[in-house]
Motif scaffolding. Structure first.
Motif, PDB file in Angstrom:
ATOM      1  N   ALA A  93      19.712  -9.622  13.701  1.00  0.00           N
ATOM      2  CA  ALA A  93      18.438  -9.031  14.105  1.00  0.00           C
ATOM      3  C   ALA A  93      18.567  -7.516  14.000  1.00  0.00           C
ATOM      4  CB  ALA A  93      18.081  -9.431  15.532  1.00  0.00           C
ATOM      5  N   VAL A  94      17.496  -6.871  13.540  1.00  0.00           N
ATOM      6  CA  VAL A  94      17.482  -5.425  13.352  1.00  0.00           C
ATOM      7  C   VAL A  94      16.250  -4.855  14.030  1.00  0.00           C
ATOM      8  CG1 VAL A  94      17.334  -3.567  11.649  1.00  0.00           C
ATOM      9  CG2 VAL A  94      18.683  -5.619  11.133  1.00  0.00           C
ATOM     10  N   CYS A  95      16.452  -3.822  14.852  1.00  0.00           N
ATOM     11  CA  CYS A  95      15.347  -3.054  15.436  1.00  0.00           C
ATOM     12  C   CYS A  95      15.275  -1.737  14.684  1.00  0.00           C
ATOM     13  CB  CYS A  95      15.608  -2.750  16.912  1.00  0.00           C
ATOM     14  SG  CYS A  95      15.647  -4.204  17.952  1.00  0.00           S
ATOM     15  N   GLY A  96      14.058  -1.366  14.300  1.00  0.00           N
ATOM     16  CA  GLY A  96      13.925  -0.131  13.558  1.00  0.00           C
ATOM     17  C   GLY A  96      12.499   0.369  13.529  1.00  0.00           C
ATOM     18  N   ARG A  97      12.310   1.382  12.685  1.00  0.00           N
ATOM     19  CA  ARG A  97      10.997   1.999  12.522  1.00  0.00           C
ATOM     20  C   ARG A  97      10.758   2.243  11.045  1.00  0.00           C
ATOM     21  NH1 ARG A  97      12.231   6.897  14.175  1.00  0.00           N
ATOM     22  NH2 ARG A  97      14.397   6.282  14.285  1.00  0.00           N
ATOM     23  N   LEU A  98       9.521   2.028  10.595  1.00  0.00           N
ATOM     24  CA  LEU A  98       9.144   2.364   9.229  1.00  0.00           C
ATOM     25  C   LEU A  98       8.559   3.767   9.252  1.00  0.00           C
ATOM     26  CD1 LEU A  98       9.026   1.278   6.312  1.00  0.00           C
ATOM     27  CD2 LEU A  98       6.634   0.717   6.757  1.00  0.00           C
ATOM     28  N   LEU A  99       9.128   4.646   8.422  1.00  0.00           N
ATOM     29  CA  LEU A  99       8.709   6.040   8.364  1.00  0.00           C
ATOM     30  C   LEU A  99       8.005   6.326   7.052  1.00  0.00           C
ATOM     31  CD1 LEU A  99      12.076   7.625   9.613  1.00  0.00           C
ATOM     32  CD2 LEU A  99      10.141   6.797  10.993  1.00  0.00           C
ATOM     33  N   ASP A 100       6.996   7.192   7.092  1.00  0.00           N
ATOM     34  CA  ASP A 100       6.325   7.593   5.860  1.00  0.00           C
ATOM     35  C   ASP A 100       7.120   8.709   5.181  1.00  0.00           C
ATOM     36  OD1 ASP A 100       5.661  10.009   7.153  1.00  0.00           O
ATOM     37  OD2 ASP A 100       3.559   9.457   7.442  1.00  0.00           O
ATOM     38  N   ALA A 101       6.603   9.225   4.070  1.00  0.00           N
ATOM     39  CA  ALA A 101       7.318  10.229   3.281  1.00  0.00           C
ATOM     40  C   ALA A 101       7.609  11.504   4.073  1.00  0.00           C
ATOM     41  CB  ALA A 101       6.527  10.563   2.019  1.00  0.00           C
ATOM     42  N   ALA A 102       6.778  11.809   5.065  1.00  0.00           N
ATOM     43  CA  ALA A 102       6.980  13.004   5.885  1.00  0.00           C
ATOM     44  C   ALA A 102       7.921  12.743   7.057  1.00  0.00           C
ATOM     45  CB  ALA A 102       5.635  13.506   6.406  1.00  0.00           C
ATOM     46  N   GLY A 103       8.363  11.495   7.219  1.00  0.00           N
ATOM     47  CA  GLY A 103       9.249  11.154   8.322  1.00  0.00           C
ATOM     48  C   GLY A 103       8.528  10.742   9.586  1.00  0.00           C
ATOM     49  N   PRO A 161       0.794  -1.233   0.000  1.00  0.00           N
ATOM     50  CA  PRO A 161       0.000   0.000   0.000  1.00  0.00           C
ATOM     51  C   PRO A 161       0.824   1.279   0.000  1.00  0.00           C
ATOM     52  CG  PRO A 161      -0.308  -1.225   2.050  1.00  0.00           C
ATOM     53  CD  PRO A 161       0.550  -2.052   1.165  1.00  0.00           C
ATOM     54  N   LEU A 162       1.966   1.290   0.659  1.00  0.00           N
ATOM     55  CA  LEU A 162       2.825   2.473   0.701  1.00  0.00           C
ATOM     56  C   LEU A 162       4.210   2.108   0.186  1.00  0.00           C
ATOM     57  CD1 LEU A 162       1.981   3.875   4.253  1.00  0.00           C
ATOM     58  CD2 LEU A 162       1.196   4.766   2.061  1.00  0.00           C
ATOM     59  N   THR A 163       4.681   2.838  -0.824  1.00  0.00           N
ATOM     60  CA  THR A 163       6.021   2.581  -1.340  1.00  0.00           C
ATOM     61  C   THR A 163       6.982   3.723  -1.020  1.00  0.00           C
ATOM     62  OG1 THR A 163       5.383   3.486  -3.486  1.00  0.00           O
ATOM     63  CG2 THR A 163       5.226   1.093  -3.209  1.00  0.00           C
ATOM     64  N   ASP A 164       6.471   4.885  -0.661  1.00  0.00           N
ATOM     65  CA  ASP A 164       7.316   6.034  -0.338  1.00  0.00           C
ATOM     66  C   ASP A 164       7.611   6.027   1.166  1.00  0.00           C
ATOM     67  OD1 ASP A 164       8.810   8.296  -0.557  1.00  0.00           O
ATOM     68  OD2 ASP A 164       7.134   9.647  -0.957  1.00  0.00           O
ATOM     69  N   THR A 165       8.380   5.025   1.570  1.00  0.00           N
ATOM     70  CA  THR A 165       8.701   4.839   2.990  1.00  0.00           C
ATOM     71  C   THR A 165      10.215   4.675   3.145  1.00  0.00           C
ATOM     72  OG1 THR A 165       8.380   2.456   2.804  1.00  0.00           O
ATOM     73  CG2 THR A 165       6.495   3.757   3.562  1.00  0.00           C
TER      74      THR A 165
END
Length: 112
Positions: free
Chosen positions: A75-85, A56-60
């Motif tokens: 193992a990786v810990c992270g966050r998925l951000l949208d186009a606005a951050g 659904p979202l590709t600009d991430t």
């Protein structure tokens, strides 16, 4: 191609965020499997098709907060951000690596 598990994991996020799906496919074993909370993808081709054409979202962007490189994978810990951050959700990805390719990915995600 990146050979060590940490480099492979970072290359995976770089290729995905850049929309470089041929490069993404090169990082994955043909029998690659991803398990995530909402579905399972079996096979590299199915996973890459979803990422390229169906998500659904590709600009991430994947913000990698910590990498735990010990063991046969990483193992990786992270966050998925949208186009606005803005954070969409936090995640932990556990990569399984063999012969210089990602063979499996277990994704754990929590809404932000």
């Amino acid at each position: 191609m990146a050979a060590d598990p940490e480099s492979l994991a970072r290359a995976y996020y770089d290729a995905l965020d850049a929309g470089e799906y041929d490069r993404l496919a090169d990082l994955l074993d043909p029998a690659f499997v991803q398990h995530r909370p909402d579905r399972t993808f079996e096979g590299r081709d199915r996973f890459v098709t979803f990422m390229r054409d169906e998500r659904p979202l590709t600009d991430t962007t994947h913000a990698v907060d910590a990498v735990f490189p010990e063991g046969p994978g990483v193992a990786v810990c992270g966050r998925l951000l949208d186009a606005a951050g803005d954070e969409l959700f936090a995640f932990v990805d556990v990569f399984t690596v063999a012969d210089g390719r990602v063979t499996g990915l277990e994704t754990y995600a929590q809404s932000g």
